[in-house]
Design a protein around this motif. Sequence first.
Motif, PDB file in Angstrom:
ATOM      1  N   LEU A   1     -13.582 -22.258  26.030  1.00 38.18           N
ATOM      2  CA  LEU A   1     -13.119 -20.884  25.314  1.00 38.18           C
ATOM      3  C   LEU A   1     -11.545 -20.538  25.562  1.00 38.18           C
ATOM      4  O   LEU A   1     -11.085 -19.767  25.060  1.00 38.18           O
ATOM      5  CB  LEU A   1     -13.912 -19.654  26.147  1.00 38.18           C
ATOM      6  N   ASP A   2     -10.909 -21.289  26.531  1.00 37.84           N
ATOM      7  CA  ASP A   2      -9.445 -21.271  26.612  1.00 37.84           C
ATOM      8  C   ASP A   2      -8.852 -22.290  25.542  1.00 37.84           C
ATOM      9  O   ASP A   2      -7.626 -22.181  25.583  1.00 37.84           O
ATOM     10  CB  ASP A   2      -9.011 -21.771  27.937  1.00 37.84           C
ATOM     11  N   ASP A   3      -9.467 -22.900  24.948  1.00 34.19           N
ATOM     12  CA  ASP A   3      -8.956 -23.711  23.658  1.00 34.19           C
ATOM     13  C   ASP A   3      -8.804 -22.748  22.406  1.00 34.19           C
ATOM     14  O   ASP A   3      -9.490 -23.215  21.394  1.00 34.19           O
ATOM     15  CB  ASP A   3      -9.697 -25.080  23.468  1.00 34.19           C
ATOM     16  N   ALA A   4      -7.664 -22.141  22.472  1.00 33.31           N
ATOM     17  CA  ALA A   4      -7.586 -21.137  21.345  1.00 33.31           C
ATOM     18  C   ALA A   4      -7.355 -21.848  19.954  1.00 33.31           C
ATOM     19  O   ALA A   4      -7.890 -21.342  19.052  1.00 33.31           O
ATOM     20  CB  ALA A   4      -6.375 -20.421  21.566  1.00 33.31           C
ATOM     21  N   ASP A   5      -6.631 -22.967  19.750  1.00 33.86           N
ATOM     22  CA  ASP A   5      -6.139 -23.674  18.729  1.00 33.86           C
ATOM     23  C   ASP A   5      -7.529 -24.412  18.022  1.00 33.86           C
ATOM     24  O   ASP A   5      -7.834 -24.305  16.854  1.00 33.86           O
ATOM     25  CB  ASP A   5      -5.157 -24.806  19.066  1.00 33.86           C
ATOM     26  N   LEU A   6      -8.260 -24.844  19.214  1.00 29.50           N
ATOM     27  CA  LEU A   6      -9.443 -25.343  18.664  1.00 29.50           C
ATOM     28  C   LEU A   6     -10.494 -24.370  18.250  1.00 29.50           C
ATOM     29  O   LEU A   6     -11.144 -24.533  17.023  1.00 29.50           O
ATOM     30  CB  LEU A   6     -10.384 -26.240  20.034  1.00 29.50           C
ATOM     31  N   LEU A   7     -10.422 -23.265  18.625  1.00 30.34           N
ATOM     32  CA  LEU A   7     -11.362 -22.335  18.187  1.00 30.34           C
ATOM     33  C   LEU A   7     -10.723 -21.839  16.944  1.00 30.34           C
ATOM     34  O   LEU A   7     -11.813 -21.570  15.990  1.00 30.34           O
ATOM     35  CB  LEU A   7     -11.513 -21.254  19.391  1.00 30.34           C
ATOM     36  N   LYS A   8      -9.707 -21.573  16.764  1.00 37.32           N
ATOM     37  CA  LYS A   8      -8.978 -21.063  15.441  1.00 37.32           C
ATOM     38  C   LYS A   8      -9.556 -21.959  14.452  1.00 37.32           C
ATOM     39  O   LYS A   8      -9.857 -21.373  13.444  1.00 37.32           O
ATOM     40  CB  LYS A   8      -7.593 -20.984  15.712  1.00 37.32           C
ATOM     41  N   ARG A   9      -9.263 -23.431  14.621  1.00 40.55           N
ATOM     42  CA  ARG A   9      -9.541 -24.382  13.540  1.00 40.55           C
ATOM     43  C   ARG A   9     -10.888 -24.380  13.262  1.00 40.55           C
ATOM     44  O   ARG A   9     -11.400 -24.331  12.063  1.00 40.55           O
ATOM     45  CB  ARG A   9      -9.160 -25.731  13.968  1.00 40.55           C
ATOM     46  N   GLU A  10     -11.859 -24.213  14.067  1.00 40.87           N
ATOM     47  CA  GLU A  10     -13.433 -24.233  13.953  1.00 40.87           C
ATOM     48  C   GLU A  10     -13.978 -23.156  13.282  1.00 40.87           C
ATOM     49  O   GLU A  10     -14.673 -23.185  12.311  1.00 40.87           O
ATOM     50  CB  GLU A  10     -14.131 -24.669  15.224  1.00 40.87           C
ATOM     51  N   ALA A  11     -13.231 -21.842  13.643  1.00 45.83           N
ATOM     52  CA  ALA A  11     -13.499 -20.669  13.118  1.00 45.83           C
ATOM     53  C   ALA A  11     -13.092 -20.627  11.598  1.00 45.83           C
ATOM     54  O   ALA A  11     -13.954 -19.933  10.630  1.00 45.83           O
ATOM     55  CB  ALA A  11     -12.962 -19.478  13.697  1.00 45.83           C
ATOM     56  N   ALA A  12     -11.965 -21.054  11.149  1.00 48.60           N
ATOM     57  CA  ALA A  12     -11.662 -21.030   9.742  1.00 48.60           C
ATOM     58  C   ALA A  12     -12.533 -22.134   9.283  1.00 48.60           C
ATOM     59  O   ALA A  12     -12.653 -21.739   7.799  1.00 48.60           O
ATOM     60  CB  ALA A  12     -10.039 -21.753   9.808  1.00 48.60           C
ATOM     61  N   TRP A  13     -12.975 -23.011   9.667  1.00 53.38           N
ATOM     62  CA  TRP A  13     -14.010 -24.163   8.903  1.00 53.38           C
ATOM     63  C   TRP A  13     -15.358 -23.565   8.502  1.00 53.38           C
ATOM     64  O   TRP A  13     -15.930 -23.665   7.480  1.00 53.38           O
ATOM     65  CB  TRP A  13     -13.956 -25.424   9.816  1.00 53.38           C
TER      66      TRP A  13
END
Length: 354
Positions: free
Chosen positions: A65-77
Amino acid sequence: MIISELIVGLGIRRTGVTGYIAGDVLYVLTRKHPSFEYAALVRSESSAARVREVYPDVRVVLGSLDDADLLKREAAWADLVLHAADASDHEGAARAIAAGLVEGHSESWPGYWLHTGGTGIFTYFDTVENRFGEPSDRIFDDLDGVEVLTSLPDEAFHRNVDKVVLECGTVHADTVRTAIVCPPTIYGDGRGPISARSRQCYEMAKVILTKRHVPIIGTGLATMDNVNIRDLTQAYLLLIEAALGGNANPEIWGARGYHVTSTGEHVWGQLARTMAAKAQEMGLLKGDGDTKEYQMGKEEAFELAGFEAMSWGLNSRCRGRRLNKALGWKAEHPSLNDEVPGILRSEARRLRLL
Protein backbone atom coordinates in the motif's frame (compact mmCIF):
# COMPACT_ATOMS: atom_id res chain seq x y z
CA MET A 1 -22.13 1.80 -24.40
CA ILE A 2 -20.55 1.14 -21.02
CA ILE A 3 -22.82 -1.83 -20.40
CA SER A 4 -21.79 -3.76 -23.51
CA GLU A 5 -18.10 -3.01 -23.00
CA LEU A 6 -18.26 -4.14 -19.38
CA ILE A 7 -19.93 -7.38 -20.36
CA VAL A 8 -17.19 -8.05 -22.91
CA GLY A 9 -14.47 -7.67 -20.35
CA LEU A 10 -14.07 -5.99 -16.99
CA GLY A 11 -10.70 -5.14 -15.53
CA ILE A 12 -11.10 -5.47 -11.79
CA ARG A 13 -8.33 -4.29 -9.51
CA ARG A 14 -8.38 -5.79 -6.03
CA THR A 15 -6.33 -5.09 -2.93
CA GLY A 16 -6.31 -7.40 0.07
CA VAL A 17 -6.97 -10.60 -1.87
CA THR A 18 -4.92 -12.60 0.63
CA GLY A 19 -7.08 -11.25 3.43
CA TYR A 20 -10.43 -12.25 4.86
CA ILE A 21 -12.87 -9.93 3.07
CA ALA A 22 -11.40 -9.59 -0.41
CA GLY A 23 -10.44 -13.25 -0.44
CA ASP A 24 -14.05 -14.26 0.05
CA VAL A 25 -15.31 -11.80 -2.56
CA LEU A 26 -12.78 -13.08 -5.11
CA TYR A 27 -13.91 -16.65 -4.45
CA VAL A 28 -17.49 -15.79 -5.42
CA LEU A 29 -16.70 -13.29 -8.14
CA THR A 30 -14.37 -15.53 -10.17
CA ARG A 31 -16.98 -18.26 -10.14
CA LYS A 32 -19.82 -16.02 -11.20
CA HIS A 33 -17.83 -13.96 -13.70
CA PRO A 34 -14.90 -16.14 -14.83
CA SER A 35 -14.33 -14.18 -18.05
CA PHE A 36 -13.41 -10.92 -16.33
CA GLU A 37 -9.81 -9.82 -16.13
CA TYR A 38 -8.67 -9.58 -12.51
CA ALA A 39 -5.59 -8.04 -10.94
CA ALA A 40 -4.75 -8.60 -7.28
CA LEU A 41 -2.27 -6.70 -5.13
CA VAL A 42 -0.14 -9.13 -3.09
CA ARG A 43 2.68 -8.10 -0.77
CA SER A 44 4.94 -11.19 -0.75
CA GLU A 45 6.10 -13.74 -3.28
CA SER A 46 5.05 -16.61 -1.00
CA SER A 47 1.47 -15.28 -0.87
CA ALA A 48 1.58 -14.60 -4.60
CA ALA A 49 2.46 -18.22 -5.26
CA ARG A 50 -0.59 -19.38 -3.35
CA VAL A 51 -2.87 -16.93 -5.18
CA ARG A 52 -1.51 -18.08 -8.55
CA GLU A 53 -2.03 -21.71 -7.54
CA VAL A 54 -5.69 -21.16 -6.70
CA TYR A 55 -6.41 -18.49 -9.35
CA PRO A 56 -4.07 -19.04 -12.30
CA ASP A 57 -5.94 -16.53 -14.46
CA VAL A 58 -5.66 -13.67 -11.93
CA ARG A 59 -2.84 -11.23 -12.68
CA VAL A 60 -0.84 -10.89 -9.48
CA VAL A 61 0.67 -7.45 -8.80
CA LEU A 62 3.49 -7.57 -6.26
CA GLY A 63 3.58 -4.48 -4.08
CA SER A 64 2.36 -2.80 -0.93
CA LEU A 65 0.00 0.00 0.00
CA ASP A 66 3.01 2.29 0.23
CA ASP A 67 3.69 1.88 -3.52
CA ALA A 68 1.73 4.95 -4.58
CA ASP A 69 2.83 4.95 -8.21
CA LEU A 70 1.93 1.30 -8.59
CA LEU A 71 -1.50 1.80 -7.03
CA LYS A 72 -2.16 4.84 -9.19
CA ARG A 73 -1.19 3.00 -12.38
CA GLU A 74 -3.31 -0.05 -11.57
CA ALA A 75 -6.32 2.04 -10.56
CA ALA A 76 -6.10 3.92 -13.84
CA TRP A 77 -6.15 0.57 -15.68
CA ALA A 78 -9.07 -0.93 -13.74
CA ASP A 79 -12.73 -0.44 -14.49
CA LEU A 80 -13.49 -1.21 -10.85
CA VAL A 81 -11.30 -1.11 -7.75
CA LEU A 82 -12.25 -3.07 -4.65
CA HIS A 83 -10.01 -1.92 -1.82
CA ALA A 84 -9.97 -4.05 1.33
CA ALA A 85 -6.31 -4.17 2.43
CA ASP A 86 -6.01 -2.00 5.54
CA ALA A 87 -8.33 0.15 3.47
CA SER A 88 -9.91 2.17 6.24
CA ASP A 89 -6.64 3.40 7.75
CA HIS A 90 -4.08 3.86 4.95
CA GLU A 91 -4.66 7.38 3.67
CA GLY A 92 -1.76 7.29 1.20
CA ALA A 93 -3.16 4.25 -0.59
CA ALA A 94 -6.60 5.85 -0.81
CA ARG A 95 -5.13 9.00 -2.34
CA ALA A 96 -3.17 6.98 -4.89
CA ILE A 97 -6.26 4.99 -5.89
CA ALA A 98 -8.29 8.19 -6.20
CA ALA A 99 -5.65 9.81 -8.40
CA GLY A 100 -5.42 6.77 -10.66
CA LEU A 101 -9.16 6.45 -11.11
CA VAL A 102 -9.50 10.13 -11.98
CA GLU A 103 -6.60 9.97 -14.42
CA GLY A 104 -7.75 6.80 -16.15
CA HIS A 105 -11.45 7.47 -16.59
CA SER A 106 -13.89 9.89 -18.22
CA GLU A 107 -17.57 10.70 -18.33
CA SER A 108 -18.04 8.20 -21.15
CA TRP A 109 -16.01 5.56 -19.29
CA PRO A 110 -16.42 6.07 -15.52
CA GLY A 111 -14.45 4.09 -12.98
CA TYR A 112 -15.96 2.47 -9.91
CA TRP A 113 -14.40 2.29 -6.45
CA LEU A 114 -15.71 0.02 -3.69
CA HIS A 115 -13.87 1.13 -0.59
CA THR A 116 -13.97 -0.89 2.65
CA GLY A 117 -14.48 1.25 5.73
CA GLY A 118 -15.59 0.02 9.13
CA THR A 119 -18.13 0.77 11.83
CA GLY A 120 -15.27 1.36 14.24
CA ILE A 121 -15.80 4.96 13.18
CA PHE A 122 -18.90 5.06 15.39
CA THR A 123 -16.89 4.23 18.52
CA TYR A 124 -15.74 7.85 18.42
CA PHE A 125 -18.55 8.83 20.76
CA ASP A 126 -17.47 6.36 23.42
CA THR A 127 -14.05 7.98 23.28
CA VAL A 128 -15.21 11.57 23.61
CA GLU A 129 -17.77 10.67 26.27
CA ASN A 130 -15.18 8.63 28.18
CA ARG A 131 -17.34 5.52 28.05
CA PHE A 132 -15.79 2.04 28.07
CA GLY A 133 -17.63 -1.15 28.86
CA GLU A 134 -20.91 0.70 29.23
CA PRO A 135 -24.07 0.63 27.09
CA SER A 136 -25.14 3.36 24.67
CA ASP A 137 -28.50 4.12 23.13
CA ARG A 138 -27.03 6.05 20.18
CA ILE A 139 -28.01 4.26 16.95
CA PHE A 140 -27.05 5.59 13.52
CA ASP A 141 -28.95 5.03 10.27
CA ASP A 142 -27.28 4.86 6.86
CA LEU A 143 -30.51 5.64 4.98
CA ASP A 144 -32.31 8.54 6.64
CA GLY A 145 -29.21 9.66 8.54
CA VAL A 146 -26.52 9.19 5.90
CA GLU A 147 -25.43 12.85 6.13
CA VAL A 148 -24.46 12.23 9.76
CA LEU A 149 -22.23 9.32 8.73
CA THR A 150 -20.52 11.29 5.98
CA SER A 151 -19.77 14.29 8.21
CA LEU A 152 -18.45 12.74 11.41
CA PRO A 153 -15.69 14.63 13.24
CA ASP A 154 -12.22 14.50 11.72
CA GLU A 155 -10.89 12.84 14.88
CA ALA A 156 -13.10 9.78 14.40
CA PHE A 157 -11.46 6.43 13.60
CA HIS A 158 -11.20 5.90 9.79
CA ARG A 159 -12.55 9.39 9.09
CA ASN A 160 -9.42 10.68 7.32
CA VAL A 161 -9.69 7.93 4.70
CA ASP A 162 -13.47 8.20 4.41
CA LYS A 163 -12.97 11.86 3.47
CA VAL A 164 -10.59 10.96 0.63
CA VAL A 165 -13.14 8.56 -0.87
CA LEU A 166 -16.09 10.91 -0.40
CA GLU A 167 -14.19 13.81 -1.94
CA CYS A 168 -13.24 11.71 -4.96
CA GLY A 169 -16.83 10.56 -5.44
CA THR A 170 -18.29 14.06 -5.20
CA VAL A 171 -15.71 16.32 -6.86
CA HIS A 172 -15.24 13.78 -9.69
CA ALA A 173 -18.74 12.31 -9.65
CA ASP A 174 -18.96 12.29 -13.46
CA THR A 175 -15.87 10.11 -13.87
CA VAL A 176 -15.51 8.12 -10.61
CA ARG A 177 -18.39 6.49 -8.76
CA THR A 178 -17.49 5.62 -5.20
CA ALA A 179 -19.22 3.49 -2.57
CA ILE A 180 -18.00 3.06 1.00
CA VAL A 181 -18.87 -0.38 2.33
CA CYS A 182 -18.82 -0.20 6.12
CA PRO A 183 -18.84 -3.64 7.78
CA PRO A 184 -19.27 -4.16 11.54
CA THR A 185 -18.03 -7.23 13.44
CA ILE A 186 -17.62 -9.96 10.82
CA TYR A 187 -17.90 -13.69 11.51
CA GLY A 188 -17.98 -16.95 9.59
CA ASP A 189 -15.42 -18.98 7.66
CA GLY A 190 -13.89 -17.10 4.74
CA ARG A 191 -13.21 -18.81 1.41
CA GLY A 192 -10.10 -16.89 0.39
CA PRO A 193 -6.81 -18.50 -0.66
CA ILE A 194 -4.93 -17.57 2.52
CA SER A 195 -6.86 -15.91 5.35
CA ALA A 196 -10.23 -17.37 6.36
CA ARG A 197 -10.39 -15.99 9.90
CA SER A 198 -11.98 -12.85 11.26
CA ARG A 199 -10.72 -11.20 14.44
CA GLN A 200 -12.97 -9.88 17.22
CA CYS A 201 -15.13 -12.93 17.93
CA TYR A 202 -12.31 -15.35 17.20
CA GLU A 203 -9.94 -13.65 19.63
CA MET A 204 -12.69 -13.91 22.23
CA ALA A 205 -13.02 -17.62 21.51
CA LYS A 206 -9.24 -17.99 21.85
CA VAL A 207 -9.26 -16.37 25.30
CA ILE A 208 -12.09 -18.61 26.46
CA LEU A 209 -10.50 -21.79 25.09
CA THR A 210 -6.95 -21.15 26.29
CA LYS A 211 -7.39 -19.16 29.51
CA ARG A 212 -10.85 -20.37 30.55
CA HIS A 213 -11.73 -16.73 31.13
CA VAL A 214 -15.10 -15.22 30.18
CA PRO A 215 -13.89 -11.71 29.31
CA ILE A 216 -16.23 -9.00 30.56
CA ILE A 217 -15.35 -5.36 29.91
CA GLY A 218 -16.94 -3.07 32.48
CA THR A 219 -20.63 -3.89 32.74
CA GLY A 220 -20.40 -6.12 29.67
CA LEU A 221 -23.25 -4.17 28.06
CA ALA A 222 -21.36 -2.51 25.19
CA THR A 223 -23.12 -3.36 21.92
CA MET A 224 -22.02 -3.77 18.30
CA ASP A 225 -23.55 -4.76 15.00
CA ASN A 226 -22.42 -7.84 13.10
CA VAL A 227 -22.55 -9.49 9.69
CA ASN A 228 -21.84 -12.94 8.28
CA ILE A 229 -18.91 -12.86 5.83
CA ARG A 230 -21.09 -14.44 3.15
CA ASP A 231 -23.76 -11.77 3.51
CA LEU A 232 -21.02 -9.14 3.35
CA THR A 233 -19.67 -10.69 0.16
CA GLN A 234 -23.15 -10.55 -1.32
CA ALA A 235 -23.25 -6.81 -0.60
CA TYR A 236 -20.06 -6.31 -2.61
CA LEU A 237 -21.39 -8.52 -5.38
CA LEU A 238 -24.59 -6.47 -5.67
CA LEU A 239 -22.57 -3.27 -5.94
CA ILE A 240 -20.24 -4.80 -8.53
CA GLU A 241 -23.17 -5.94 -10.63
CA ALA A 242 -24.73 -2.48 -10.32
CA ALA A 243 -21.47 -1.14 -11.74
CA LEU A 244 -21.65 -3.67 -14.58
CA GLY A 245 -24.98 -2.18 -15.51
CA GLY A 246 -23.55 1.33 -15.61
CA ASN A 247 -25.60 2.24 -12.54
CA ALA A 248 -25.31 5.96 -11.66
CA ASN A 249 -27.91 6.11 -8.88
CA PRO A 250 -26.85 8.91 -6.47
CA GLU A 251 -28.36 6.89 -3.62
CA ILE A 252 -25.67 4.25 -4.20
CA TRP A 253 -22.59 6.23 -5.26
CA GLY A 254 -20.82 9.42 -4.28
CA ALA A 255 -21.93 11.74 -1.50
CA ARG A 256 -24.65 9.33 -0.31
CA GLY A 257 -22.84 6.11 -1.19
CA TYR A 258 -22.17 5.04 2.41
CA HIS A 259 -23.41 1.52 3.06
CA VAL A 260 -23.38 -0.05 6.53
CA THR A 261 -23.57 -3.82 6.13
CA SER A 262 -25.07 -4.75 9.46
CA THR A 263 -27.57 -7.60 9.73
CA GLY A 264 -27.57 -8.23 13.48
CA GLU A 265 -26.52 -6.88 16.86
CA HIS A 266 -24.78 -8.42 19.87
CA VAL A 267 -23.98 -7.41 23.45
CA TRP A 268 -20.35 -8.27 24.13
CA GLY A 269 -20.75 -9.63 27.66
CA GLN A 270 -23.69 -11.78 26.67
CA LEU A 271 -21.74 -13.13 23.69
CA ALA A 272 -18.79 -14.07 25.93
CA ARG A 273 -21.08 -15.96 28.30
CA THR A 274 -22.79 -17.75 25.41
CA MET A 275 -19.42 -18.76 23.96
CA ALA A 276 -18.15 -20.10 27.28
CA ALA A 277 -21.29 -22.14 27.90
CA LYS A 278 -21.22 -23.55 24.38
CA ALA A 279 -17.50 -24.39 24.65
CA GLN A 280 -18.20 -26.45 27.76
CA GLU A 281 -21.17 -28.12 26.14
CA MET A 282 -19.01 -29.06 23.12
CA GLY A 283 -16.24 -30.45 25.32
CA LEU A 284 -13.67 -27.98 24.04
CA LEU A 285 -12.40 -26.85 27.44
CA LYS A 286 -9.59 -29.04 28.63
CA GLY A 287 -8.54 -29.49 32.24
CA ASP A 288 -10.40 -29.17 35.51
CA GLY A 289 -12.75 -26.47 36.68
CA ASP A 290 -15.29 -24.21 35.05
CA THR A 291 -14.76 -21.00 33.17
CA LYS A 292 -14.82 -17.87 35.30
CA GLU A 293 -15.94 -14.38 34.45
CA TYR A 294 -12.97 -12.10 34.28
CA GLN A 295 -13.65 -8.36 34.43
CA MET A 296 -11.11 -6.00 32.99
CA GLY A 297 -10.55 -2.40 32.00
CA LYS A 298 -9.18 -0.84 28.83
CA GLU A 299 -5.45 -1.32 29.47
CA GLU A 300 -5.80 -4.92 30.59
CA ALA A 301 -8.00 -5.73 27.61
CA PHE A 302 -5.43 -4.30 25.22
CA GLU A 303 -2.66 -6.36 26.83
CA LEU A 304 -4.84 -9.47 26.53
CA ALA A 305 -5.61 -9.32 22.81
CA GLY A 306 -4.87 -5.88 21.38
CA PHE A 307 -7.55 -3.69 19.84
CA GLU A 308 -9.82 -6.69 19.24
CA ALA A 309 -10.20 -7.11 23.01
CA MET A 310 -10.62 -3.37 23.53
CA SER A 311 -13.50 -3.42 21.06
CA TRP A 312 -15.41 -5.71 23.45
CA GLY A 313 -15.95 -2.59 25.57
CA LEU A 314 -17.06 -0.25 22.76
CA ASN A 315 -20.41 0.60 21.22
CA SER A 316 -20.97 0.77 17.48
CA ARG A 317 -24.60 0.61 16.46
CA CYS A 318 -26.03 1.45 13.04
CA ARG A 319 -29.01 0.27 11.05
CA GLY A 320 -27.82 -0.76 7.59
CA ARG A 321 -30.85 -0.04 5.39
CA ARG A 322 -29.44 1.71 2.31
CA LEU A 323 -28.30 -1.37 0.39
CA ASN A 324 -31.55 -3.15 1.14
CA LYS A 325 -33.61 -0.32 -0.31
CA ALA A 326 -31.34 0.31 -3.29
CA LEU A 327 -30.36 -3.24 -4.26
CA GLY A 328 -32.42 -5.63 -2.14
CA TRP A 329 -29.54 -6.77 0.06
CA LYS A 330 -30.58 -8.81 3.12
CA ALA A 331 -29.28 -11.41 5.54
CA GLU A 332 -29.41 -14.96 4.18
CA HIS A 333 -26.78 -16.75 6.28
CA PRO A 334 -26.65 -17.85 9.94
CA SER A 335 -26.75 -15.25 12.69
CA LEU A 336 -23.79 -14.68 15.00
CA ASN A 337 -25.50 -16.60 17.79
CA ASP A 338 -26.10 -19.55 15.46
CA GLU A 339 -22.48 -19.40 14.30
CA VAL A 340 -20.96 -19.57 17.81
CA PRO A 341 -20.33 -23.36 17.64
CA GLY A 342 -18.59 -22.91 14.29
CA ILE A 343 -16.43 -20.09 15.64
CA LEU A 344 -15.38 -22.19 18.62
CA ARG A 345 -14.71 -25.25 16.50
CA SER A 346 -12.60 -23.40 13.93
CA GLU A 347 -10.60 -21.64 16.64
CA ALA A 348 -10.07 -24.91 18.52
CA ARG A 349 -8.71 -26.45 15.30
CA ARG A 350 -6.44 -23.49 14.70
CA LEU A 351 -5.09 -23.80 18.25
CA ARG A 352 -4.76 -27.58 17.78
CA LEU A 353 -7.14 -28.30 20.60
CA LEU A 354 -9.11 -30.68 18.40
